[in-house]
Design a protein around this motif. Structure first.
Motif: not given
Length: 50
Positions: A12-21, A41-50
């Motif tokens: 499977g694909r690795p998670y983009k959001m780690t516990a720290t993020k 931008t700072e966390l290197e994620i998309t708005r949908q991920t957030l």
């Protein structure tokens, strides 16, 4: 899949959001002055991920 797991593979694909993020994001979203686009931008994620 069972043989792969026995070798320590998860698949499977690795998670983009780690516990720290996630902790950083929760703290930043509570602040009303935080801009979501800058946070993403700072966390290197998309708005949908957030």
């Amino acid at each position: 899949m069972a043989a792969a797991r026995a070798r320590g593979r998860r698949g499977g694909r690795p998670y983009k959001m780690t516990a720290t993020k996630l902790k950083i994001a929760v703290a930043a979203v509570k602040n009303k002055e935080t801009r979501i686009s800058e946070l993403c931008t700072e966390l290197e994620i998309t708005r949908q991920t957030l």
